[in-house]
Enzyme design. Sequence first.
Site, PDB file in Angstrom:
ATOM      1  N   CYS A 147      -5.969   1.863   6.095  1.00 12.43           N
ATOM      2  CA  CYS A 147      -6.658   0.638   6.511  1.00 12.43           C
ATOM      3  C   CYS A 147      -6.046   0.139   7.827  1.00 12.43           C
ATOM      4  O   CYS A 147      -5.098   0.729   8.356  1.00 12.43           O
ATOM      5  CB  CYS A 147      -6.531  -0.424   5.418  1.00 12.43           C
ATOM      6  SG  CYS A 147      -4.839  -1.059   5.224  1.00 12.43           S
TER       7      CYS A 147
ATOM      8  N   CYS B  38      -2.226  -0.718   7.519  1.00 11.27           N
ATOM      9  CA  CYS B  38      -1.382   0.473   7.468  1.00 11.27           C
ATOM     10  C   CYS B  38      -1.394   1.223   8.802  1.00 11.27           C
ATOM     11  O   CYS B  38      -0.354   1.721   9.236  1.00 11.27           O
ATOM     12  CB  CYS B  38      -1.819   1.376   6.327  1.00 11.27           C
ATOM     13  SG  CYS B  38      -1.475   0.635   4.709  1.00 11.27           S
TER      14      CYS B  38
ATOM     15  N   GLU C 230       1.079   3.836   1.914  1.00  9.70           N
ATOM     16  CA  GLU C 230       1.647   4.195   3.209  1.00  9.70           C
ATOM     17  C   GLU C 230       2.861   3.324   3.538  1.00  9.70           C
ATOM     18  O   GLU C 230       3.889   3.811   4.013  1.00  9.70           O
ATOM     19  CB  GLU C 230       0.614   4.025   4.336  1.00  9.70           C
ATOM     20  CG  GLU C 230      -0.644   4.834   4.169  1.00  9.70           C
ATOM     21  CD  GLU C 230      -1.764   4.069   3.479  1.00  9.70           C
ATOM     22  OE1 GLU C 230      -1.535   3.477   2.405  1.00  9.70           O
ATOM     23  OE2 GLU C 230      -2.877   4.072   4.018  1.00  9.70           O
TER      24      GLU C 230
ATOM     25  N   HIS D 253       0.851  -1.184   0.000  1.00  8.84           N
ATOM     26  CA  HIS D 253       0.000   0.000   0.000  1.00  8.84           C
ATOM     27  C   HIS D 253       0.892   1.241   0.000  1.00  8.84           C
ATOM     28  O   HIS D 253       2.059   1.192   0.397  1.00  8.84           O
ATOM     29  CB  HIS D 253      -0.891   0.027   1.233  1.00  8.84           C
ATOM     30  CG  HIS D 253      -2.018  -0.954   1.183  1.00  8.84           C
ATOM     31  ND1 HIS D 253      -3.058  -0.918   2.072  1.00  8.84           N
ATOM     32  CD2 HIS D 253      -2.262  -2.006   0.359  1.00  8.84           C
ATOM     33  CE1 HIS D 253      -3.907  -1.893   1.805  1.00  8.84           C
ATOM     34  NE2 HIS D 253      -3.442  -2.574   0.763  1.00  8.84           N
TER      35      HIS D 253
END
Length: 155
Positions: free
Chosen positions: A89, A92, A61, A59
Amino acid sequence: MMFNTSKVTDERWMRLALEQAKQAESEGEVPVGAVVVIDEKIIGQGRNQSLGFHDPSAHAEIMAMRQAGKTLSNYRLPGSTLYVTLEPCMMCAGAILHARIERVVFGTRDEKTGAVGSIANLLENPLANHRCRVTADILSEQSRLLLANFFQQRR
């Protein structure tokens, strides 16, 4: 560590996160981008790369924090601010806490999987061993439209 938390400063860094999101989109990835900043300098940037890397953890992040960790030669990122176009999410948010990010600024909310206020609020949970300051809805319309247009084209 001093934080410049003005809306103008937040928008400046969020625009760079949006550039990362647009790069992700050009690669066929969900358009989410992130930058990690300390003392007015980018130490990490990333975009969604889960499809290209065949990696569910890639992701925006995570990618930005990986680069920031390498920049600092440390997996802890105290004094940093993470700017991300979409509400993080649970995965993360857990990594953000583990990295000791001081502040998270995000663009648009994720009503289905967002863990910074939508379905949970892991970053400001008093039971966690670290808490982040959170600023939401910075350039939210730009972030939202980028995602909405991406998914509309795939229907």
